[in-house]
Design a protein around this motif. Structure first.
Motif, mmCIF file in Angstrom:
data_model
loop_
_atom_site.group_PDB
_atom_site.id
_atom_site.type_symbol
_atom_site.label_atom_id
_atom_site.label_comp_id
_atom_site.label_asym_id
_atom_site.label_seq_id
_atom_site.Cartn_x
_atom_site.Cartn_y
_atom_site.Cartn_z
ATOM 1 N N THR A 95 0.836 -1.201 0.000
ATOM 2 C CA THR A 95 0.000 0.000 0.000
ATOM 3 C C THR A 95 0.868 1.248 0.000
ATOM 4 O O THR A 95 0.656 2.177 -0.790
ATOM 5 N N LYS A 96 1.866 1.270 0.866
ATOM 6 C CA LYS A 96 2.748 2.434 0.944
ATOM 7 C C LYS A 96 3.515 2.641 -0.351
ATOM 8 O O LYS A 96 3.649 3.771 -0.839
ATOM 9 N N ALA A 97 4.015 1.552 -0.928
ATOM 10 C CA ALA A 97 4.784 1.665 -2.169
ATOM 11 C C ALA A 97 3.904 2.140 -3.319
ATOM 12 O O ALA A 97 4.327 2.963 -4.151
ATOM 13 N N ARG A 120 -3.754 4.586 8.004
ATOM 14 C CA ARG A 120 -2.437 4.819 8.613
ATOM 15 C C ARG A 120 -1.323 4.651 7.591
ATOM 16 O O ARG A 120 -0.366 5.437 7.564
ATOM 17 N N ASP A 121 -1.435 3.629 6.744
ATOM 18 C CA ASP A 121 -0.408 3.389 5.732
ATOM 19 C C ASP A 121 -0.341 4.548 4.739
ATOM 20 O O ASP A 121 0.743 4.989 4.348
ATOM 21 N N VAL A 122 -1.506 5.044 4.326
ATOM 22 C CA VAL A 122 -1.547 6.178 3.399
ATOM 23 C C VAL A 122 -0.960 7.415 4.060
ATOM 24 O O VAL A 122 -0.144 8.145 3.474
ATOM 25 N N TYR A 123 -1.357 7.661 5.306
ATOM 26 C CA TYR A 123 -0.861 8.826 6.037
ATOM 27 C C TYR A 123 0.660 8.782 6.185
ATOM 28 O O TYR A 123 1.337 9.819 6.092
ATOM 29 N N ILE A 126 1.935 10.267 2.750
ATOM 30 C CA ILE A 126 1.610 11.602 2.245
ATOM 31 C C ILE A 126 1.330 12.637 3.322
ATOM 32 O O ILE A 126 1.307 13.839 3.027
ATOM 33 N N GLY A 127 1.119 12.214 4.578
ATOM 34 C CA GLY A 127 0.789 13.209 5.593
ATOM 35 C C GLY A 127 -0.436 14.004 5.176
ATOM 36 O O GLY A 127 -1.447 13.441 4.756
ATOM 37 N N ASP A 128 -0.336 15.343 5.249
ATOM 38 C CA ASP A 128 -1.456 16.183 4.821
ATOM 39 C C ASP A 128 -1.097 17.002 3.591
ATOM 40 O O ASP A 128 -1.531 18.140 3.425
ATOM 41 N N THR A 129 -0.294 16.409 2.715
ATOM 42 C CA THR A 129 0.185 17.146 1.542
ATOM 43 C C THR A 129 -0.728 17.019 0.339
ATOM 44 O O THR A 129 -0.539 17.744 -0.639
ATOM 45 N N LEU A 130 -1.701 16.110 0.367
ATOM 46 C CA LEU A 130 -2.523 15.845 -0.800
ATOM 47 C C LEU A 130 -3.926 15.471 -0.350
ATOM 48 O O LEU A 130 -4.090 14.681 0.580
ATOM 49 N N ARG A 190 -4.653 8.530 17.980
ATOM 50 C CA ARG A 190 -4.645 9.463 16.858
ATOM 51 C C ARG A 190 -3.230 9.510 16.272
ATOM 52 O O ARG A 190 -2.273 9.781 16.971
ATOM 53 N N TYR A 191 -3.136 9.272 14.968
ATOM 54 C CA TYR A 191 -1.830 9.228 14.315
ATOM 55 C C TYR A 191 -1.496 10.510 13.564
ATOM 56 O O TYR A 191 -0.331 10.753 13.239
#
Length: 373
Positions: A95-97, A120-123, A126-130, A190-191
């Motif tokens: 998922t991360k890749a 969590r894997d997506v976060y 990318i954090g909050d950049t997209l 909360r992550y």
């Protein structure tokens, strides 16, 4: 053409129907399959994306192979480009890749299907950049980054690609300890936060009929931009009354129909030419551009601000372009996109997609940008 990335966790939700209270871990997945669990994540994705069938000419899909995205897009007869090859059994690292590959390709929005572990894997990537839209498919859905249902996710996406305004807000990424949950204890953590469309917030404000106070709104916009200004960075201040209000908030003189430059909230150049701006860009490693749109038309480049040459815009870079406008000004566009006409065809195409417009204090609205034909 909107570039939308899709990543599906095909094992998401597999443990729910057989009472395993989660789907994390290889052992849990194998136990669920042994108990007759079915993979249903892609069915939920299909429910969501069916609403986009009338809009396919506006979307370029990018995804991972097989059950991580390509299969469901093929069933819907959506054309797509595969950027990540999925192994026989996907894991969290896949998922991360996959997300990394999609982000590197320059997508405007990420759609993902799963549960809190997938979020969590997506976060982590990318954090909050997209901006993201989560299609709920997991056992645990505590995170605020998911739509309330697959069809609700499809509706949000439909609003985006049809050019309607969508507010962007931060939503929590949450997850719980599955082992503790199986013992009857809920231990949520909360992550972080990701950006999600929040169109209901914006539409509700319109339905209530509330009118913005121009002076207060401009002050709020100015406060947001000023709060986020970086030290020793060049800020090129475009023309227009919204940018003028920002300059006034800093007690700086402003060229209403020209372009000024500031560093550390101090004026370093007034009514600058394209050549002067290009020279300033060479002097600073951190560069930002603050612009607004022409009311009623929606142009952000190429009308009344030709000082912002293609060389200046390229030196600043799309991520460092700060667009400011009131929601009233955006609403007057009646759903039409923002427009760019820099004189450089390749640059115009690079500027298209979604862009966040600062519409108040800690308030952004996501708006489509298109090149002028």
């Amino acid at each position: 053409m909107f570039r939308i990335g899709l990543v599906v966790n095909p094992y998401s939700g597999i443990g729910g129907a057989v009472g395993l209270k989660g789907s994390d871990g290889e052992a849990t997945r194998q136990e669920a399959l042994a108990k007759g669990a079915e993979l249903k994540a892609n069915q939920r994705v299909e429910q969501a994306l069916q609403l986009l069938q009338p809009h396919q000419s506006s979307i370029q899909w990018l995804t991972a192979s097989g059950a991580m995205g390509a299969d469901v897009l093929q069933r819907l007869e959506f054309g797509s480009e595969t950027l990540y090859q999925t192994p026989q059994q996907s894991e969290a690292d896949d998922t991360k890749a996959a997300v990394s590959a999609l982000v590197e390709s320059g997508i405007d929005l990420l759609v993902f299907a799963g549960g809190d572990g997938t979020a969590r894997d997506v976060y982590a990537v990318i954090g909050d950049t997209l901006p993201v839209v989560g299609i709920p498919a997991g056992v645990k859905i505590h995170s605020g980054v998911y739509a309330v249902s697959p069809k609700a996710a499809g509706r949000v996406l439909e609003l985006l690609v049809s050019g309607q305004l969508t507010t962007v807000r931060h939503a929590d990424v949450m997850d719980i300890d599955e082992n503790a949950f199986r013992q009857g204890n809920v231990r949520a953590r909360r992550y972080g936060e990701m950006l999600v469309p929040g169109e209901l917030e914006y539409m509700q404000a319109v339905k209530m009929g509330g009118r913005e106070s121009d002076e207060l709104v401009l002050t709020d916009i100015a406060d947001d931009v000023i709060e986020n200004m970086e030290d020793d960075a060049l800020y090129i201040m475009g023309s227009g009354s919204t940018v003028a209000a920002l300059m006034e908030q800093m007690d700086l003189p402003n060229t209403l129909l020209g372009v000024d430059a500031i560093v550390n909230q101090q004026l370093i150049g007034s009514d600058l030419t394209a050549a002067q701006l290009e020279a300033l860009c060479r002097d600073y490693t951190k560069r930002y551009l603050v612009i607004t749109l022409i009311g009623g038309q929606g142009h952000i480049f190429g009308r009344g601000n030709q000082q912002l040459s293609p060389a200046v815009i390229k030196a600043v870079g799309r991520p460092n372009i700060i667009v400011v406008a009131s929601k009233t000004k955006l609403k007057a566009l009646e759903g039409r996109p923002l427009r760019v006409d820099t004189g450089d065809v390749e640059l115009d195409q690079a500027l298209t997609g979604f862009i966040q417009v600062t519409t108040g204090y800690h308030d952004q609205t996501m708006v489509a940008v298109t090149a002028v034909d």
